[in-house]
Design an enzyme around this catalytic site. Structure first.
Site: not given
Length: 548
Positions: A252, A264, A101
């Site tokens: 340093c 270090c 439909c």
């Protein structure tokens, strides 16, 4: 106007498919949308897969099925979706033969359009792959939802732009509403009628002789924090306890992090809190750490290399921006020269030289990102030996330096107050210099592009890098549609007008002037008129008019 024009362009492709395959128009359009409006690819698939297999995959029903009609004694049909008995006048049948439909069909179409599936709305029946008839969709949706019907039409027609690799929207921000079509090569650079120049392949700014992938990496590298990371790697050391980056602010080598950990600076290992002139407490690091040092040196070298290329790219880009704003000064010089009583009457060489300066400066600017990747580790590391890479780099840099030297000379001469020179002979000498430098710059640019295309990128075996071809007259600009041309091809182009959008929006199509070489791509430009076209021409537009 573009809707009509896009329809005309798309219908031309649909007509070709209709004639070759003997199908209806909406079937032809469905096939074209599936194959992204590539007629050649569609025909190839037709012969390779066969008609039945290809049509089934796309969702096209070959046989024209008749509409299912009820017995004469009945005036209603059962809709198998809503299970209601409906009038035979309130049902629709698709090419596959499924009949439902109109209410169910309409709701189905509305949902699909809102979901963005307007291009290929399938039948509602279970496992049915057939694409619904456009005319039925348009009729049923338009009865109840006119705006959605217009949206359906617009998306369907704009699929010619969205799905066509030779048509792209202009990437301007805010969007100008233009779409550009090229004829053959998608690897090119174009200028929209709004003035934006962009790469047609990747839709970013025009960047030749740098390839699209190189340019994307370069912009990302300049935008993100990758070089900040490189700087941190070169100039800091991670704390062995909290792993924060620590910068040394003294001589340093015993460094203390804010967390309190001492380590270090030479090797990065944790240490004690005290030291003497010749040693650090609980630590000795005299041995060479090859991996750590190699990593730091490599990062440092990459950083310096990037800075080298970026500084030169930035310098030429800034020069290009500043020189692009000098058009009014060039116009004033030409006007002043024309106002004087000189034997020399043609001053087009000033504008031509200015255009050549901009074209060459732009190419020079983008050659540095290309060189950064072409001779680095990102693309060509496995393509050539270190010796071969070095030889090619030196050859390319020689061409780069020659072009740079001529560009700077041309820039310097064009900035001279030639309109104030009292001696006409001096003006003539400047004219000869500008023309000579323009020719040399054009030749050097062309040679640099040929070197990149043939010697550098053309020799690659494992990667494919394509650049837009060199355009001696600058990036081609989309102009007006030519309805007819004289035998000499010099007639002014006329705008071809078409009907409005069904929604009230109009568009216009324009075709580029083809005064250049025959290998230049033809451009088409669609524009929605809600964004008015700028009345003032851009520098490149004025230059292209003078160069023609």
């Amino acid at each position: 106007m573009g809707l009509k024009v896009i329809t005309r362009e798309s219908l031309w492709a649909a007509q070709t498919v209709m004639e070759l395959l003997s199908v209806r128009e909406h079937h032809a359009r469905t096939l074209l949308i599936h194959y992204r409006w590539d007629v050649e690819k569609l025909i190839t698939a037709y012969f390779e897969k066969g008609e039945s297999r290809m049509f089934t995959q796309v969702g096209v029903t070959r046989d024209e099925l008749l509409v299912v009609t009820p017995p004469e004694s009945s005036s209603t049909l059962l809709c198998h979706i809503c299970t209601d008995d409906v009038s035979v006048n309130a049902v629709s049948t698709m090419d596959c033969g499924h009949c439902f439909c109109n209410t169910c069909w309409t709701e189905h179409f509305v949902v699909k359009i809102n979901e963005g599936q307007s291009k290929r709305i399938r039948c509602m029946a279970h496992e049915c792959n057939t694409v619904c008839d456009e005319a039925i969709v348009r009729s049923l949706v338009g009865t109840r939802h006119l705006d959605l019907a217009e949206k359906f039409d617009r998306i369907l027609l704009e699929s010619y732009i969205e799905d066509n690799k030779l048509v792209k929207w202009c990437p301007s921000t805010p969007h100008c509403g233009n779409a550009i079509q090229v004829e053959n090569d998608e690897f090119c650079e174009v200028e929209c009628s709004c003035g934006l120049q962009f790469c047609f392949s990747c839709s970013s700014e025009a960047h030749s002789p740098c390839s699209c992938s190189m340019w994307q990496l370069w912009t990302q590298k300049c935008r993100d924090e990758s070089e900040t990371v490189n700087w941190i790697t070169v100039n800091t050391m991670p704390c062995p306890k909290c792993h924060k980056a620590v910068e040394k602010n003294g001589g340093c080598n015993l460094v203390r992090c804010v967390c309190g950990q001492s380590f270090c600076w030479l090797c990065g290992e944790a240490t004690g809190y005290s030291h003497s002139w010749d040693s650090i407490e609980d630590h000795s690091c005299g041995r060479y750490k090859e991996d750590t040092n190699k990593k730091a040196e490599h990062a440092k070298r990459n950083l310096y290399r990037y800075v080298h290329y970026y500084n030169r790219y930035k310098a030429h880009t800034d020069s290009f921006k500043q020189e692009s704003q000098l058009w009014e000064m060039i116009e004033d010089k030409v006007s002043n020269l024309q106002a004087r009583d000189l034997k020399l009457r043609d001053f087009s060489w000033v504008a031509n030289g200015f255009c050549r300066l901009l074209t060459s400066r732009r190419a020079l600017s983008y050659s540095y990102p290309f060189a950064f990747y072409a001779f680095g580790d990102d693309f060509c590391e496995d393509e050539m030996t270190e010796k071969e890479s070095g030889l090619k780099r030196h050859f390319f840099e020689d061409q780069q330096q020659q072009l740079e030297s001529n560009v700077e000379k041309l820039s310097e001469i064009l900035e001279e107050p030639i309109d104030e020179y009292a001696d006409e002979e001096q003006v003539r000498r400047i004219r000869i210099q500008v023309i000579d430098l323009s020719v040399i710059a054009d030749s050097l640019c062309r040679r640099m592009y040929e070197c990149i295309e043939n010697d550098l990128l053309g020799s690659l075996q494992y990667t494919v890098q394509i650049i837009a071809p060199y355009q001696s007259k600058g990036i081609e600009k989309a102009g007006e549609l030519a309805v007819g041309r004289s035998s000499q091809g010099n007639d002014k182009e006329k705008c071809h007008k078409a009907a409005d959008w069904s929604s009230g929006d109009a568009m216009e199509i324009s075709q580029a002037s083809t005064s250049g070489t025959s290998d230049e791509s033809r451009l088409l430009s669609w524009k929605r008129p809600r964004h008015e076209r700028s009345s003032s021409g851009s520098v490149s537009e004025l230059c292209s008019q003078l160069l023609c």
